[in-house]
Design a protein around this motif. Structure first.
Motif, PDB file in Angstrom:
ATOM      1  N   PRO A 259       5.114  98.102  66.855  1.00 26.32           N
ATOM      2  CA  PRO A 259       4.411  97.140  65.986  1.00 26.32           C
ATOM      3  C   PRO A 259       3.428  97.798  65.013  1.00 26.32           C
ATOM      4  O   PRO A 259       3.273  97.343  63.875  1.00 26.32           O
ATOM      5  CB  PRO A 259       3.681  96.226  66.986  1.00 26.32           C
ATOM      6  CG  PRO A 259       4.522  96.289  68.216  1.00 26.32           C
ATOM      7  CD  PRO A 259       5.003  97.723  68.262  1.00 26.32           C
ATOM      8  N   GLU A 260       2.774  98.883  65.453  1.00 26.07           N
ATOM      9  CA  GLU A 260       1.860  99.596  64.542  1.00 26.07           C
ATOM     10  C   GLU A 260       2.622 100.228  63.383  1.00 26.07           C
ATOM     11  O   GLU A 260       2.196 100.133  62.234  1.00 26.07           O
ATOM     12  CB  GLU A 260       1.071 100.660  65.304  1.00 26.07           C
ATOM     13  CG  GLU A 260       0.008 100.098  66.214  1.00 26.07           C
ATOM     14  CD  GLU A 260      -1.120  99.403  65.455  1.00 26.07           C
ATOM     15  OE1 GLU A 260      -1.541  99.904  64.396  1.00 26.07           O
ATOM     16  OE2 GLU A 260      -1.562  98.342  65.928  1.00 26.07           O
ATOM     17  N   LEU A 261       3.727 100.891  63.682  1.00 24.71           N
ATOM     18  CA  LEU A 261       4.543 101.475  62.611  1.00 24.71           C
ATOM     19  C   LEU A 261       5.061 100.393  61.673  1.00 24.71           C
ATOM     20  O   LEU A 261       5.062 100.567  60.449  1.00 24.71           O
ATOM     21  CB  LEU A 261       5.721 102.260  63.192  1.00 24.71           C
ATOM     22  CG  LEU A 261       5.395 103.560  63.894  1.00 24.71           C
ATOM     23  CD1 LEU A 261       6.642 104.113  64.588  1.00 24.71           C
ATOM     24  CD2 LEU A 261       4.836 104.586  62.914  1.00 24.71           C
ATOM     25  N   HIS A 262       5.493  99.295  62.235  1.00 26.38           N
ATOM     26  CA  HIS A 262       6.030  98.193  61.446  1.00 26.38           C
ATOM     27  C   HIS A 262       4.962  97.623  60.516  1.00 26.38           C
ATOM     28  O   HIS A 262       5.212  97.402  59.328  1.00 26.38           O
ATOM     29  CB  HIS A 262       6.580  97.120  62.389  1.00 26.38           C
ATOM     30  CG  HIS A 262       7.428  96.109  61.724  1.00 26.38           C
ATOM     31  ND1 HIS A 262       7.049  94.796  61.620  1.00 26.38           N
ATOM     32  CD2 HIS A 262       8.637  96.216  61.130  1.00 26.38           C
ATOM     33  CE1 HIS A 262       7.993  94.128  60.990  1.00 26.38           C
ATOM     34  NE2 HIS A 262       8.970  94.966  60.675  1.00 26.38           N
ATOM     35  N   ALA A 263       3.761  97.419  61.037  1.00 27.24           N
ATOM     36  CA  ALA A 263       2.669  96.886  60.222  1.00 27.24           C
ATOM     37  C   ALA A 263       2.216  97.897  59.177  1.00 27.24           C
ATOM     38  O   ALA A 263       1.998  97.549  58.013  1.00 27.24           O
ATOM     39  CB  ALA A 263       1.496  96.482  61.116  1.00 27.24           C
ATOM     40  N   THR A 264       2.086  99.151  59.583  1.00 23.34           N
ATOM     41  CA  THR A 264       1.647 100.201  58.663  1.00 23.34           C
ATOM     42  C   THR A 264       2.656 100.397  57.535  1.00 23.34           C
ATOM     43  O   THR A 264       2.282 100.676  56.407  1.00 23.34           O
ATOM     44  CB  THR A 264       1.441 101.531  59.417  1.00 23.34           C
ATOM     45  OG1 THR A 264       0.466 101.310  60.432  1.00 23.34           O
ATOM     46  CG2 THR A 264       0.967 102.633  58.494  1.00 23.34           C
ATOM     47  N   GLY A 265       3.912 100.236  57.861  1.00 23.13           N
ATOM     48  CA  GLY A 265       4.970 100.385  56.856  1.00 23.13           C
ATOM     49  C   GLY A 265       5.152  99.164  55.988  1.00 23.13           C
ATOM     50  O   GLY A 265       6.105  99.083  55.224  1.00 23.13           O
ATOM     51  N   GLY A 266       4.246  98.207  56.101  1.00 24.63           N
ATOM     52  CA  GLY A 266       4.341  97.014  55.273  1.00 24.63           C
ATOM     53  C   GLY A 266       5.532  96.144  55.635  1.00 24.63           C
ATOM     54  O   GLY A 266       6.011  95.379  54.811  1.00 24.63           O
ATOM     55  N   GLN A 267       6.010  96.290  56.855  1.00 21.19           N
ATOM     56  CA  GLN A 267       7.158  95.529  57.345  1.00 21.19           C
ATOM     57  C   GLN A 267       8.375  95.706  56.453  1.00 21.19           C
ATOM     58  O   GLN A 267       9.160  94.790  56.253  1.00 21.19           O
ATOM     59  CB  GLN A 267       6.786  94.063  57.524  1.00 21.19           C
ATOM     60  CG  GLN A 267       5.636  93.868  58.475  1.00 21.19           C
ATOM     61  CD  GLN A 267       5.224  92.428  58.640  1.00 21.19           C
ATOM     62  OE1 GLN A 267       5.768  91.527  58.027  1.00 21.19           O
ATOM     63  NE2 GLN A 267       4.229  92.211  59.473  1.00 21.19           N
ATOM     64  N   ARG A 268       8.517  96.932  55.911  1.00 25.86           N
ATOM     65  CA  ARG A 268       9.625  97.212  55.002  1.00 25.86           C
ATOM     66  C   ARG A 268      10.890  97.639  55.716  1.00 25.86           C
ATOM     67  O   ARG A 268      11.856  98.032  55.083  1.00 25.86           O
ATOM     68  CB  ARG A 268       9.228  98.276  53.988  1.00 25.86           C
ATOM     69  CG  ARG A 268       8.229  97.740  52.974  1.00 25.86           C
ATOM     70  CD  ARG A 268       7.851  98.806  52.026  1.00 25.86           C
ATOM     71  NE  ARG A 268       6.882  99.656  52.724  1.00 25.86           N
ATOM     72  CZ  ARG A 268       6.118 100.548  52.157  1.00 25.86           C
ATOM     73  NH1 ARG A 268       6.210 100.769  50.884  1.00 25.86           N
ATOM     74  NH2 ARG A 268       5.263 101.249  52.858  1.00 25.86           N
ATOM     75  N   PHE A 269      10.876  97.591  57.045  1.00 27.08           N
ATOM     76  CA  PHE A 269      12.098  97.909  57.777  1.00 27.08           C
ATOM     77  C   PHE A 269      12.306  96.898  58.892  1.00 27.08           C
ATOM     78  O   PHE A 269      11.361  96.324  59.414  1.00 27.08           O
ATOM     79  CB  PHE A 269      12.075  99.341  58.329  1.00 27.08           C
ATOM     80  CG  PHE A 269      10.944  99.645  59.278  1.00 27.08           C
ATOM     81  CD1 PHE A 269      11.058  99.395  60.639  1.00 27.08           C
ATOM     82  CD2 PHE A 269       9.762 100.211  58.800  1.00 27.08           C
ATOM     83  CE1 PHE A 269      10.019  99.691  61.512  1.00 27.08           C
ATOM     84  CE2 PHE A 269       8.725 100.511  59.671  1.00 27.08           C
ATOM     85  CZ  PHE A 269       8.850 100.245  61.023  1.00 27.08           C
ATOM     86  N   ARG A 270      13.567  96.670  59.188  1.00 27.94           N
ATOM     87  CA  ARG A 270      13.941  95.782  60.289  1.00 27.94           C
ATOM     88  C   ARG A 270      13.853  96.564  61.593  1.00 27.94           C
ATOM     89  O   ARG A 270      14.030  97.778  61.603  1.00 27.94           O
ATOM     90  CB  ARG A 270      15.381  95.292  60.132  1.00 27.94           C
ATOM     91  CG  ARG A 270      15.619  94.472  58.908  1.00 27.94           C
ATOM     92  CD  ARG A 270      17.098  94.101  58.726  1.00 27.94           C
ATOM     93  NE  ARG A 270      17.890  95.302  58.414  1.00 27.94           N
ATOM     94  CZ  ARG A 270      18.931  95.730  59.123  1.00 27.94           C
ATOM     95  NH1 ARG A 270      19.357  95.075  60.167  1.00 27.94           N
ATOM     96  NH2 ARG A 270      19.576  96.827  58.768  1.00 27.94           N
ATOM     97  N   VAL A 271      13.610  95.869  62.681  1.00 20.81           N
ATOM     98  CA  VAL A 271      13.548  96.489  64.000  1.00 20.81           C
ATOM     99  C   VAL A 271      14.632  95.880  64.878  1.00 20.81           C
ATOM    100  O   VAL A 271      14.802  94.660  64.900  1.00 20.81           O
ATOM    101  CB  VAL A 271      12.164  96.280  64.654  1.00 20.81           C
ATOM    102  CG1 VAL A 271      12.135  96.862  66.058  1.00 20.81           C
ATOM    103  CG2 VAL A 271      11.064  96.883  63.790  1.00 20.81           C
TER     104      VAL A 271
END
Length: 115
Positions: free
Chosen positions: A63-75
């Motif tokens: 979740p930290e990577l996802h938020a830091t990345g501006g949610q620019r990738f799907r998980v």
């Protein structure tokens, strides 16, 4: 099966990861179609938390990577059985692991938790 698959017995912290990142819960049947969608994606390979304690670290890291990345990738989250079956495709054997894809093409992987 599809990417809306709900995995039984998912640890509560991994369930939270799914909610926080809107992660698709995948199995071997759903993976290829999900991965082939356009854009950048992170596959999260997890193991049984009782066997590999580091597995629960991904509940914070992803979740930290996802938020830091501006949610620019799907998980996409692969539960333990699917993770073990699909891991040889990407050439790693340490848990947990992250695989990055762009338009379904492999970009790289990190296996195991590192400082």
């Amino acid at each position: 099966m599809n990417a809306d698959l709900v995995i039984d017995d998912l640890h509560p912290l991994l369930e939270r990861l799914v909610q926080q990142t809107d992660a698709a819960q995948l199995d071997g049947d759903a993976l290829d179609a999900w991965a082939a969608e356009p854009g950048v994606a992170m596959l999260v390979f997890c193991e049984e938390p009782d066997r590999y304690k580091e597995t629960l670290d991904i509940a914070v890291i992803v979740p930290e990577l996802h938020a830091t990345g501006g949610q620019r990738f799907r998980v996409g989250l692969l539960p333990p059985a699917a993770s073990r079956a699909i891991a040889p495709r990407y050439g790693f054997a340490r848990w947990p692991a992250f695989v990055m894809l762009r338009d379904g093409q492999y970009l790289g992987a990190v296996d195991g938790i590192r400082d």
